[in-house]
Scaffold this motif. Structure first.
Motif, PDB file in Angstrom:
ATOM      1  N   UNK A 175      59.044  52.928  53.471  1.00  0.00           N
ATOM      2  CA  UNK A 175      59.221  54.045  54.400  1.00  0.00           C
ATOM      3  C   UNK A 175      60.246  53.730  55.477  1.00  0.00           C
ATOM      4  N   UNK A 176      60.549  52.435  55.675  1.00  0.00           N
ATOM      5  CA  UNK A 176      61.546  52.028  56.661  1.00  0.00           C
ATOM      6  C   UNK A 176      62.935  51.869  56.053  1.00  0.00           C
ATOM      7  N   UNK A 177      63.001  51.433  54.803  1.00  0.00           N
ATOM      8  CA  UNK A 177      64.324  51.156  54.221  1.00  0.00           C
ATOM      9  C   UNK A 177      64.874  52.288  53.369  1.00  0.00           C
ATOM     10  N   UNK A 178      64.036  53.227  52.924  1.00  0.00           N
ATOM     11  CA  UNK A 178      64.521  54.316  52.074  1.00  0.00           C
ATOM     12  C   UNK A 178      64.430  55.695  52.728  1.00  0.00           C
ATOM     13  N   UNK A 256      55.866  54.315  46.504  1.00  0.00           N
ATOM     14  CA  UNK A 256      55.079  53.340  47.275  1.00  0.00           C
ATOM     15  C   UNK A 256      54.296  52.389  46.377  1.00  0.00           C
ATOM     16  N   UNK A 257      53.951  52.834  45.187  1.00  0.00           N
ATOM     17  CA  UNK A 257      53.225  51.964  44.263  1.00  0.00           C
ATOM     18  C   UNK A 257      54.045  50.745  43.864  1.00  0.00           C
ATOM     19  N   UNK A 258      55.379  50.824  44.080  1.00  0.00           N
ATOM     20  CA  UNK A 258      56.271  49.715  43.740  1.00  0.00           C
ATOM     21  C   UNK A 258      56.691  48.896  44.962  1.00  0.00           C
ATOM     22  N   UNK A 259      56.148  49.183  46.134  1.00  0.00           N
ATOM     23  CA  UNK A 259      56.507  48.460  47.358  1.00  0.00           C
ATOM     24  C   UNK A 259      55.816  47.098  47.353  1.00  0.00           C
ATOM     25  N   UNK A 260      56.576  45.981  47.359  1.00  0.00           N
ATOM     26  CA  UNK A 260      55.926  44.661  47.336  1.00  0.00           C
ATOM     27  C   UNK A 260      54.910  44.450  48.450  1.00  0.00           C
ATOM     28  N   UNK A 261      55.154  45.043  49.618  1.00  0.00           N
ATOM     29  CA  UNK A 261      54.209  44.872  50.719  1.00  0.00           C
ATOM     30  C   UNK A 261      52.874  45.543  50.428  1.00  0.00           C
ATOM     31  N   UNK A 262      52.855  46.465  49.448  1.00  0.00           N
ATOM     32  CA  UNK A 262      51.619  47.143  49.050  1.00  0.00           C
ATOM     33  C   UNK A 262      51.069  46.602  47.727  1.00  0.00           C
ATOM     34  N   UNK A 280      62.570  35.019  52.481  1.00  0.00           N
ATOM     35  CA  UNK A 280      63.229  34.990  53.786  1.00  0.00           C
ATOM     36  C   UNK A 280      63.929  36.317  54.052  1.00  0.00           C
ATOM     37  N   UNK A 281      64.348  36.509  55.309  1.00  0.00           N
ATOM     38  CA  UNK A 281      65.069  37.716  55.697  1.00  0.00           C
ATOM     39  C   UNK A 281      65.727  37.478  57.045  1.00  0.00           C
ATOM     40  N   UNK A 282      66.897  38.074  57.235  1.00  0.00           N
ATOM     41  CA  UNK A 282      67.550  38.012  58.537  1.00  0.00           C
ATOM     42  C   UNK A 282      66.761  38.777  59.580  1.00  0.00           C
ATOM     43  N   UNK A 283      66.704  38.239  60.796  1.00  0.00           N
ATOM     44  CA  UNK A 283      65.864  38.867  61.821  1.00  0.00           C
ATOM     45  C   UNK A 283      66.482  40.132  62.403  1.00  0.00           C
ATOM     46  N   UNK A 284      67.723  40.456  62.021  1.00  0.00           N
ATOM     47  CA  UNK A 284      68.333  41.727  62.433  1.00  0.00           C
ATOM     48  C   UNK A 284      68.893  42.478  61.221  1.00  0.00           C
ATOM     49  N   UNK A 285      68.161  42.403  60.126  1.00  0.00           N
ATOM     50  CA  UNK A 285      68.556  43.093  58.899  1.00  0.00           C
ATOM     51  C   UNK A 285      68.758  44.581  59.174  1.00  0.00           C
ATOM     52  N   UNK A 286      69.958  45.086  58.858  1.00  0.00           N
ATOM     53  CA  UNK A 286      70.321  46.458  59.212  1.00  0.00           C
ATOM     54  C   UNK A 286      69.634  47.510  58.349  1.00  0.00           C
ATOM     55  N   UNK A 291      61.015  43.939  58.629  1.00  0.00           N
ATOM     56  CA  UNK A 291      59.677  44.443  58.943  1.00  0.00           C
ATOM     57  C   UNK A 291      58.793  44.431  57.693  1.00  0.00           C
ATOM     58  N   UNK A 292      59.374  44.813  56.557  1.00  0.00           N
ATOM     59  CA  UNK A 292      58.628  44.733  55.305  1.00  0.00           C
ATOM     60  C   UNK A 292      58.328  43.295  54.926  1.00  0.00           C
TER      61      UNK A 292
END
Length: 336
Positions: A175-178, A256-262, A280-286, A291-292
């Motif tokens: 919901x944040x990236x798409x 959402x059924x394919x969201x790794x966080x879920x 890993x992930x950059x702390x300011x990923x654009x 967040x995910x």
């Protein structure tokens, strides 16, 4: 940033695999797929672990074996890591999984094709049969962005194949990236009468690729991945209404059924069986992916699933240097 001038150079084998599972895909993409294979200097591949590199959106695996300005391509990175002793020798495969929609998420799709089956059931046996590498407990998959997503999806769904996985800046927290992209997608489609088919015809016949249109294409690719509808043009149907951009719950639930966080709770046992899991992930990923990543990390912690999680001070772009951390980690896990 400078490549090593002294490291012994491995060999790149440029192969082609004629896939059976990709035949007849809705995109009309060729089932004949290039697979580049790196074998370290002084080795023929036999008895070495196998790593598989799945790349980000708009790329293909062989892009990572090409010459690169101001830095190393991936084989040169591997040469340096192995020569320095930071990483034990491994065979690394670079499959071409590019599609008409600019890539895929490395899962099976009624629209894009059976990409998970291609990688696991065709490519892995093809590479291992030729080079004598890998085998049960000796395979890992890694990637960034769409490739990071695919690495997690494979860790969840194919623990019979993969013993370790590394996810760099992978798509999650959908919901944040798409969803934030949906209004822009509708604005672009409106210039083509709201028609995905007209947009695709314009995109594919343009003399120059517009980066903004490529971003729209990415969302169409995600729709064809997570919620394919073969009754629609190229199997694409958006999860929002075309006039008011309201979420269509039934369709969005399929995403959402394919969201790794879920997905993590459902597939916890598969993850517990891994020898190594690197995220890993950059702390300011654009693209808001950090967040995910944090959500996934916290759920893994709550479930007691061993993994290595890191945030680093950067965004989403040009972060291949993070493979200096993940690749040695994966090989240590496979050799452990």
């Amino acid at each position: 940033m400078r490549r090593s001038q002294t490291a012994a150079q491995g060999t790149i084998h440029r192969l082609t695999l004629d896939s059976q599972v990709l035949r007849g895909n809705l995109m009309g993409d060729s089932p004949a797929r290039a697979v580049h294979v790196y074998v370290p200097a002084g080795h023929d591949g036999r008895d070495l672990p196998l790593l598989v590199d799945i790349v980000g959106y708009t790329a293909g695996g062989p892009a990572h074996t090409n010459w690169k300005n101001f830095g190393e391509n991936l084989p040169e990175r591997l040469d340096r890591l192995i020569d320095s002793g930071a990483m034990a020798p491994a065979v690394v495969a670079f499959p071409d999984c590019f599609t008409r929609l600019g890539g895929n998420q490395y899962i099976n799709s009624a629209a894009l094709g059976r990409w998970m089956d291609f990688l696991c059931d065709e490519m892995v046996p093809f590479i291992e049969g030729r080079f004598g590498c890998g085998g049960t407990g000796r395979r890992a998959i890694f990637g960034k962005s769409s490739g990071g997503y695919g690495s997690m999806a494979h860790a969840f769904l194919r623990p019979d194949i993969w013993a370790a996985a590394a996810c760099h800046s992978g798509d999650m927290g959908f919901e944040l990236c798409y969803l934030p992209d949906m209004p822009g997608v509708l604005r672009t489609l409106s210039r083509h009468g709201g028609s995905i088919e007209r947009f695709m015809n314009a995109f594919e016949t343009a003399r120059k690729v517009d980066g903004k249109d490529t971003h729209v294409l990415m969302i169409l690719c995600m729709a064809a991945t997570y919620d394919p509808d073969p009754s629609q043009f190229l199997g694409i149907r958006l999860p929002v209404t075309p006039d008011t951009c309201e979420v269509i719950e039934e369709r969005w639930d399929n995403w959402l059924a394919w969201d790794p966080a879920r997905m993590v709770e459902k597939h916890a046992e598969a993850l517990r069986g891994l020898k190594g899991l690197f995220i890993d992930c950059g702390d300011r990923d654009q693209y808001n992916l950090v967040h995910g990543a944090r959500r996934l990390h916290r759920r893994l912690e709550a479930l007691g699933i061993a993994h290595r999680y890191e945030e680093f001070p950067d965004d989403h772009s040009s972060v291949d240097y993070r493979m200096d951390e993940s690749l040695p980690y994966l090989v240590r896990a496979l050799n452990g």
